[in-house]
Design a protein around this motif. Structure first.
Motif, PDB file in Angstrom:
ATOM      1  N   LEU B  25       0.834  -1.212   0.000  1.00 44.43           N
ATOM      2  CA  LEU B  25       0.000   0.000   0.000  1.00 44.43           C
ATOM      3  C   LEU B  25       0.867   1.261   0.000  1.00 44.43           C
ATOM      4  O   LEU B  25       0.482   2.289  -0.544  1.00 44.43           O
ATOM      5  CB  LEU B  25      -0.892   0.002   1.238  1.00 44.43           C
ATOM      6  CG  LEU B  25      -2.260  -0.680   1.087  1.00 44.43           C
ATOM      7  CD1 LEU B  25      -2.935  -0.804   2.432  1.00 44.43           C
ATOM      8  CD2 LEU B  25      -3.141   0.103   0.131  1.00 44.43           C
ATOM      9  N   ARG B  26       2.030   1.140   0.618  1.00 43.08           N
ATOM     10  CA  ARG B  26       2.888   2.316   0.716  1.00 43.08           C
ATOM     11  C   ARG B  26       3.416   2.783  -0.636  1.00 43.08           C
ATOM     12  O   ARG B  26       3.841   3.924  -0.765  1.00 43.08           O
ATOM     13  CB  ARG B  26       4.077   2.036   1.631  1.00 43.08           C
ATOM     14  CG  ARG B  26       3.657   2.006   3.061  1.00 43.08           C
ATOM     15  CD  ARG B  26       4.739   1.457   3.933  1.00 43.08           C
ATOM     16  NE  ARG B  26       4.213   1.356   5.278  1.00 43.08           N
ATOM     17  CZ  ARG B  26       4.482   2.210   6.250  1.00 43.08           C
ATOM     18  NH1 ARG B  26       5.311   3.194   6.036  1.00 43.08           N
ATOM     19  NH2 ARG B  26       3.957   2.063   7.437  1.00 43.08           N
ATOM     20  N   ALA B  30      -0.562   8.315  -2.499  1.00 42.12           N
ATOM     21  CA  ALA B  30      -1.038   8.615  -1.149  1.00 42.12           C
ATOM     22  C   ALA B  30      -2.529   8.909  -1.138  1.00 42.12           C
ATOM     23  O   ALA B  30      -3.258   8.477  -0.241  1.00 42.12           O
ATOM     24  CB  ALA B  30      -0.255   9.791  -0.578  1.00 42.12           C
ATOM     25  N   GLU B  31      -3.008   9.627  -2.188  1.00 40.37           N
ATOM     26  CA  GLU B  31      -4.409  10.045  -2.147  1.00 40.37           C
ATOM     27  C   GLU B  31      -5.354   8.860  -2.367  1.00 40.37           C
ATOM     28  O   GLU B  31      -6.554   8.980  -2.132  1.00 40.37           O
ATOM     29  CB  GLU B  31      -4.659  11.167  -3.173  1.00 40.37           C
ATOM     30  CG  GLU B  31      -4.653  10.749  -4.634  1.00 40.37           C
ATOM     31  CD  GLU B  31      -3.246  10.630  -5.238  1.00 40.37           C
ATOM     32  OE1 GLU B  31      -2.268  10.732  -4.465  1.00 40.37           O
ATOM     33  OE2 GLU B  31      -3.129  10.422  -6.464  1.00 40.37           O
ATOM     34  N   ARG B  32      -4.800   7.719  -2.834  1.00 38.73           N
ATOM     35  CA  ARG B  32      -5.670   6.579  -3.083  1.00 38.73           C
ATOM     36  C   ARG B  32      -5.563   5.504  -2.014  1.00 38.73           C
ATOM     37  O   ARG B  32      -6.280   4.501  -2.060  1.00 38.73           O
ATOM     38  CB  ARG B  32      -5.317   5.945  -4.449  1.00 38.73           C
ATOM     39  CG  ARG B  32      -5.667   6.807  -5.641  1.00 38.73           C
ATOM     40  CD  ARG B  32      -7.150   7.074  -5.746  1.00 38.73           C
ATOM     41  NE  ARG B  32      -7.964   5.872  -5.771  1.00 38.73           N
ATOM     42  CZ  ARG B  32      -8.314   5.225  -6.879  1.00 38.73           C
ATOM     43  NH1 ARG B  32      -7.949   5.659  -8.047  1.00 38.73           N
ATOM     44  NH2 ARG B  32      -9.057   4.142  -6.818  1.00 38.73           N
ATOM     45  N   ALA B  37      -7.115   0.581   0.474  1.00 38.63           N
ATOM     46  CA  ALA B  37      -6.992  -0.267   1.665  1.00 38.63           C
ATOM     47  C   ALA B  37      -8.362  -0.823   2.030  1.00 38.63           C
ATOM     48  O   ALA B  37      -8.492  -1.999   2.390  1.00 38.63           O
ATOM     49  CB  ALA B  37      -6.421   0.536   2.819  1.00 38.63           C
ATOM     50  N   GLY B  38      -9.395   0.018   1.927  1.00 40.00           N
ATOM     51  CA  GLY B  38     -10.746  -0.444   2.213  1.00 40.00           C
ATOM     52  C   GLY B  38     -11.147  -1.578   1.278  1.00 40.00           C
ATOM     53  O   GLY B  38     -11.697  -2.597   1.708  1.00 40.00           O
ATOM     54  N   ASP B  39     -10.854  -1.414  -0.025  1.00 36.06           N
ATOM     55  CA  ASP B  39     -11.158  -2.474  -0.988  1.00 36.06           C
ATOM     56  C   ASP B  39     -10.433  -3.763  -0.614  1.00 36.06           C
ATOM     57  O   ASP B  39     -11.014  -4.852  -0.666  1.00 36.06           O
ATOM     58  CB  ASP B  39     -10.739  -2.043  -2.406  1.00 36.06           C
ATOM     59  CG  ASP B  39     -11.664  -0.958  -2.960  1.00 36.06           C
ATOM     60  OD1 ASP B  39     -12.657  -0.645  -2.290  1.00 36.06           O
ATOM     61  OD2 ASP B  39     -11.374  -0.430  -4.055  1.00 36.06           O
ATOM     62  N   PHE B  40      -9.156  -3.625  -0.226  1.00 35.68           N
ATOM     63  CA  PHE B  40      -8.392  -4.821   0.145  1.00 35.68           C
ATOM     64  C   PHE B  40      -9.009  -5.483   1.373  1.00 35.68           C
ATOM     65  O   PHE B  40      -9.149  -6.701   1.424  1.00 35.68           O
ATOM     66  CB  PHE B  40      -6.934  -4.459   0.452  1.00 35.68           C
ATOM     67  CG  PHE B  40      -6.123  -4.158  -0.782  1.00 35.68           C
ATOM     68  CD1 PHE B  40      -6.150  -5.019  -1.864  1.00 35.68           C
ATOM     69  CD2 PHE B  40      -5.327  -3.034  -0.847  1.00 35.68           C
ATOM     70  CE1 PHE B  40      -5.406  -4.749  -2.997  1.00 35.68           C
ATOM     71  CE2 PHE B  40      -4.584  -2.751  -1.971  1.00 35.68           C
ATOM     72  CZ  PHE B  40      -4.622  -3.600  -3.059  1.00 35.68           C
ATOM     73  N   VAL B  69       1.338  -2.894  -9.480  1.00 36.18           N
ATOM     74  CA  VAL B  69       1.896  -2.838 -10.843  1.00 36.18           C
ATOM     75  C   VAL B  69       1.009  -1.966 -11.724  1.00 36.18           C
ATOM     76  O   VAL B  69       1.492  -1.105 -12.481  1.00 36.18           O
ATOM     77  CB  VAL B  69       2.030  -4.266 -11.419  1.00 36.18           C
ATOM     78  CG1 VAL B  69       2.371  -4.207 -12.906  1.00 36.18           C
ATOM     79  CG2 VAL B  69       3.101  -5.032 -10.670  1.00 36.18           C
ATOM     80  N   ALA B  70      -0.314  -2.152 -11.607  1.00 36.60           N
ATOM     81  CA  ALA B  70      -1.235  -1.378 -12.432  1.00 36.60           C
ATOM     82  C   ALA B  70      -1.048   0.113 -12.191  1.00 36.60           C
ATOM     83  O   ALA B  70      -0.988   0.903 -13.136  1.00 36.60           O
ATOM     84  CB  ALA B  70      -2.675  -1.798 -12.133  1.00 36.60           C
ATOM     85  N   PHE B  71      -0.927   0.492 -10.914  1.00 36.76           N
ATOM     86  CA  PHE B  71      -0.761   1.915 -10.619  1.00 36.76           C
ATOM     87  C   PHE B  71       0.597   2.433 -11.072  1.00 36.76           C
ATOM     88  O   PHE B  71       0.713   3.561 -11.533  1.00 36.76           O
ATOM     89  CB  PHE B  71      -0.988   2.181  -9.125  1.00 36.76           C
ATOM     90  CG  PHE B  71      -2.422   2.455  -8.808  1.00 36.76           C
ATOM     91  CD1 PHE B  71      -2.922   3.751  -8.849  1.00 36.76           C
ATOM     92  CD2 PHE B  71      -3.288   1.427  -8.510  1.00 36.76           C
ATOM     93  CE1 PHE B  71      -4.250   3.997  -8.580  1.00 36.76           C
ATOM     94  CE2 PHE B  71      -4.615   1.663  -8.253  1.00 36.76           C
ATOM     95  CZ  PHE B  71      -5.105   2.956  -8.285  1.00 36.76           C
TER      96      PHE B  71
END
Lengths: 110, 893
Positions: B25-26, B30-32, B37-40, B69-71
């Motif tokens: 996640l790190r 940052a804005e996402r 995290a909620g989705d995970f 990777v997508a991000f």
């Protein structure tokens, strides 16, 4: 011609978001909707990419919802399909119907 | 992740994301992070229900990897660039890994071991020397270290100073006390169990950010004299013993025979003061003692006032403590120190020791990286041609160096990932061995360790990749193209790599020699000696808590203390011997295969008064009979031998007869404690019997000679029971019998005699394996080093060798000229290793279990074996050199 504006997965995500409505459409539910209704299992990672692209094209907008306990107190990113998005989906449908028309043997009962 | 604690399963809710996902996640924007995290969390919870914990862990980790990777691709515009470095480099690196799997595999393995060791050391050090308790404001918690001068013995803080600090110290926000205990818990007619408990001043609970799961915490009123005795239990104990029944709150349980009402259940995560599961109130005025002083073993702890440093608190506490007038009966002065809470438990020098270990582990890593540098340097030089072509085509030097760096970085990152994974597995295993770790010891993965491992991976890549690449690209590309096969004379594997090889070889010799000594001890473990019917004897350790006067130090010196212990000891033995279904019972201070301390004895022999160091145990009448041992000469002990005033007698074992008396008759001979510097020799003790070898030293037959004496008093002894088809069924009656003697007496380590001494054996096994691993690793690295250097040197000198061969030089001379230097390194490494091995082998004498020391022949054999393997590593490149044809040399031009 308008049909090429949307990719396959983009269309699916757009339709799923429309079905779920602006209060319930977010990446996890969109993946579930596509799997449940269309029968295709989609990686959530792809949905993030597609949503970003749709957002850049101005077809959808996203915003953070309320924090929810079942998500560990984290908010959802809710997806709203904007007017150009609805328009784009409609165009694809019209284009596809023009392509289908006359191919009687491929008609399906709905 | 979940904290470990004795006998508790995985913690149910609340759900937390796997550490892998939290780490990934790190790297996300940052804005996402929040909504992702909620989705995970949501997806993870669904997966846990469907796939179980392990499956969900894996699936969510993969999921998070894909999202990362997508991000990365989205933000990196299609993923063509990565931090200024093209994917081309990564692809080139991957291609090289495929083309040279042996080199890549070796490098990854070496780095994985190096980083794994360093990460393990780092985690342990971080856990052991962390100064903060794991909750908000935890860094201000302290303990008082109270020493009575001039001896410097630890003592409880007296009432006057305790009150003075509570009332007047402005640097202290809170001061409380606790005392640790291990009472026996009894619930209804349920089994007896010893639990880890603490008496705590109730006001501490307000300072600790934990709310009870059911009921309430302790209050000041609970601690007042005459208040109803109450107790708090921890969730895991409550679930295990009471099936999580909320009605337990309000009912009563028995602790050490005293009835107490359960008033609350504390959550699983609450383990204050160390790793405790039962809490009882401690009165602030008497602190378990009387108005004269607190009971022995009371610790004082507290919380600093906000913004106050330890140094400020220390000086105020010392000042206030000195102002208090000496207490009645107090001798010497009292020195009070303020220590961070977590460090007060660490024995002196423990963190220093761990730091030294970590330094050693990092050294291993640096050596590994440097070695890798040798390998990669050799390979990079073999590729000077390729690099030169790229340079000629316009690639900048930075780009070329970057390419080599990325190649190596791929290897070191892969190695680091494997190393961290291995270190987590090892720590999990270690944590399982020691289930009662303090609650602030978190051996789980932490962001610090990941950062540490990543830094080390970059460091290793910089040492092993950048340096050789810079050197290889220093030349003019035209030069490089021209001389690509010949290699440059400017390249020299300097003293550093030679020193490395020597160092590694010497470590290898030393560790392998120590491993051989330990393994030999392990193989001889418990062999020989008498064949006892060990599966029909049940043993248990009994601990009587010595009675202490209020305010006194923790010591048994006074006659009244000894009398009290003796009385309890005798009533335990009486109760146990009346158990039904047993055919023998006895007590001893040392069971077979448990190593004791050797004691000097004077033996009245034919050659004057020889002083011998002998194993020494005290036993009761009936002990040998319970083990099924008969006297091989003389008699066994009888009850009369233990009466006060009875003539002192002893029984010796057969190794004593053989080693000390040379096989002569022992019965009737006398032994005694020799005179010390300040005292007279002990009274003469008559040997009345001889028993077979009962393995008083399990792994070293040379130390097996020993003496048994009648048991006087001891607050710590083993009982041995013999009887029945299934002696294990005697455990409960045994615990009941001891509890009938006194409910506060502790019984633990209940096991069949055949299991006795397993801890020492496990330690010996663990040490053998780690010594062998370290020796093997050092040996392996040195061999790679020798091989890489020689192999490169042969490639570089192909032309020279070819010319010499063409001029008629014999193959032997060529081979010698190639391998002479490596040969010298092997010789030096081996000799140095012998020098290192001697103290390391001597160090085995510090183990709680003694093994036969290694002699010169063992050391020579080890050194020769390792030198031979080193020679083998020389042989391959040397043989290649000897095969060089003059034509080949010309081709390489």
């Amino acid at each position: 011609m308008e049909g090429s504006k949307l990719g396959d997965l983009e269309l699916l995500v757009l339709l799923a978001a429309l079905r779920l409505g602006p209060e319930e459409a977010y990446p996890v539910s969109i993946v579930g909707e596509i799997a449940g209704r269309f029968g295709r299992s989609v990686q959530r990672a792809s949905v993030y990419v597609v949503l970003k692209r749709l957002e850049q094209k101005g077809l959808v907008t996203t915003h953070l919802g309320d924090a929810l306990p079942e998500r560990g107190g984290k908010p959802r990113r809710l997806v709203r399909v904007e007017a150009p998005g609805v328009e784009a989906a409609r165009d694809v449908r019209a284009g596809l119907e023009r392509m289908w028309s006359g191919l009687g043997a491929l008609e399906v009962d709905s | 992740m979940s904290r470990r604690a004795a006998g508790q399963g995985p913690r149910p809710a609340p759900q937390r994301l796997p550490w892998t996902v939290r780490t990934l996640l790190r790297v996300l924007p940052a804005e996402r992070r929040e909504d992702l995290a909620g989705d995970f969390e949501e997806a993870h919870a669904t997966r846990r229900r469907r796939l179980g914990a392990a499956g969900a862990w894996l699936a969510t980790t993969v999921d998070a990897g894909l999202v990362a990777v997508a991000f990365a691709r989205m933000t990196g515009k299609g993923g063509s660039r990565m931090g200024g470095m093209s994917w081309l480099e990564v692809r080139l690196g991957l291609r090289l890994m495929r083309r040279q799997p042996l080199l890549a595999g070796t490098a990854v393995f070496a780095i994985a071991v190096g980083i794994g060791l360093a990460a393990t050391g780092f985690t342990l050090l971080d856990a052991a020397t962390g100064r903060s308790l794991p909750f908000e404001g935890g860094s201000g918690w302290f303990q008082l270290d109270v020493r009575r001068m001039p001896e410097g013995r630890e003592a409880p803080l007296d009432h006057a100073r305790y009150r003075a600090l509570r009332e007047r110290a402005s640097s202290i926000a809170y001061l409380g006390s606790f005392r640790l205990a291990q009472p026996n818990l009894r619930t209804g007619d349920d089994e007896l169990e010893t639990v880890a408990a603490a008496y705590v001043t109730p006001s501490a609970f307000a300072r600790l950010p934990f709310a009870p799961v059911v009921g309430r915490t302790l209050t000041e009123a609970d601690a007042r004299p005459g208040a109803e005795p109450v107790v708090l239990l921890r969730e895991d104990l409550w679930r295990r013993r009471f099936g999580a029944d909320p009605a337990v709150v309000g009912s009563s349980i028995k602790l050490d025979g005293e009835r107490r009402t359960v008033v609350g259940i504390m959550p699983w995560a609450f383990a204050f003061p160390v790793q405790h599961q039962v809490w009882m109130p401690l009165d602030d005025d008497t602190r378990g003692g009387s108005v004269e002083g607190p009971t022995a073993g009371v610790s004082t702890f507290g919380v600093l006032a906000p913004g106050v440093s330890f140094a400020e608190a220390r000086s105020e506490v010392r000042f206030l403590a000195d102002q208090v007038a000496p207490q009645a009966g107090e001798q010497g002065s009292v020195v009070v120190d303020v220590k961070p809470y977590t460090l007060a438990f660490a024995t002196n020098g423990f963190d220093l020791f761990l730091t030294a270990v970590l330094a050693l582990l990092v050294l291993v890593l640096i050596v590994t990286a440097a070695n890798l540098a040798n390998l990669i340097l050799a390979r990079t030089y073999a590729r000077v041609g390729e690099l030169s072509i790229r340079a000629a085509l316009g690639a900048s030097r930075g780009r070329l160096v970057g390419q080599v760096f990325v190649e190596v970085l791929l290897l070191t990152l892969l190695g680091a990932a494997l190393g961290v994974l291995g270190s987590q597995l090892a720590l999990g295993w270690l944590g399982g061995l020691v289930p009662d770790l303090p609650f602030w010891f978190d051996l789980g993965p932490r962001i610090g360790v990941l950062a540490f491992a990543t830094t080390l991976a970059f460091l290793a890549a910089a040492i092993a990749g950048v340096t050789p690449a810079l050197r290889a690209t220093r030349r003019d590309p035209v030069d490089g193209l021209r001389g690509s096969g010949r290699g440059g004379g400017d390249v020299r594997f300097g003293r550093v790599s030679a020193a490395l090889v020597v160092f590694e070889l010497s470590m290898s010799v030393a560790f392998v020699a120590a491993a051989v000594v330990l393994v030999r001890g392990l193989l001889g473990y418990g062999s020989g000696g008498t064949s006892l019917e060990e599966s029909s004897v049940l043993t248990a350790r009994v601990y009587i808590r010595p009675p202490m006067a209020p305010g006194a130090e923790w010591a048994v010196r006074e006659p009244w203390q000894i009398d009290s212990i003796r009385t309890l000891q005798e009533s335990v033995l009486r109760e146990v011997s009346t158990l039904g279904g047993i055919t023998g019972v006895g007590a001893t201070t040392l069971l077979p295969r448990i190593e004791g301390r050797a004691t000097p004895f004077q033996v009245e022999g034919a050659d004057g008064l020889a002083v011998e160091r002998l194993a020494d145990a005290s036993v009761t009448e009936g002990y040998f009979e319970a083990l099924g041992v008969a006297a091989s000469a003389g008699r066994l002990f009888v009850a009369e031998d233990r009466r006060e005033g009875a003539p002192p007698v002893a029984i010796v074992n057969e190794p004593f007869v053989r080693r000390v008396l040379g096989g002569r008759n022992a019965v009737g001979r006398r032994i005694r404690r020799p005179a010390g510097p300040d005292d007279e020799p002990g009274p003469w003790i008559e040997i009345v019997g001889v028993v077979p070898d009962l393995r008083m030293s399990p792994a070293d037959p040379a130390r097996a000679a020993g003496v048994y004496r009648p048991l006087g008093w001891s607050n710590y002894f083993y009982v041995a029971l013999r009887g029945g088809a299934d002696p294990r069924a005697m455990e409960r009656p045994l615990r009941e019998a001891v509890s009938a003697a006194d409910p506060s007496i502790r019984v633990d380590d209940v096991m069949l005699l055949e299991r006795a001494g397993w801890e020492a054996r496990a330690l010996l096994q663990g040490l053998s394996v780690s010594m062998a691993l370290m020796g093997g690793m050092a040996g392996f690295l040195s061999l790679i080093g020798i091989y890489a250097i020689l192999s490169f040197s042969v490639t570089r000198r192909t032309r020279e060798i070819g010319v010499r061969m063409a001029l008629g030089a014999p193959r032997g001379a060529v081979a010698r000229s190639v391998s002479a230097r490596a040969g010298r390194q092997i010789l030096m490494g081996t000799l140095l290793g012998v020098g290192l091995a001697v103290p390391l082998m001597k160090g085995t004498a510090l183990l709680p279990i003694r093994v036969p020391p290694g002699g010169p022949s063992l050391l020579t054999a080890t050194a020769l074996a390792i030198a031979a393997i080193g020679a083998l590593a020389c042989w391959l490149p040397t043989a290649r050199a000897a095969r060089v044809q003059p034509t080949e040399a010309l081709r390489s031009e």
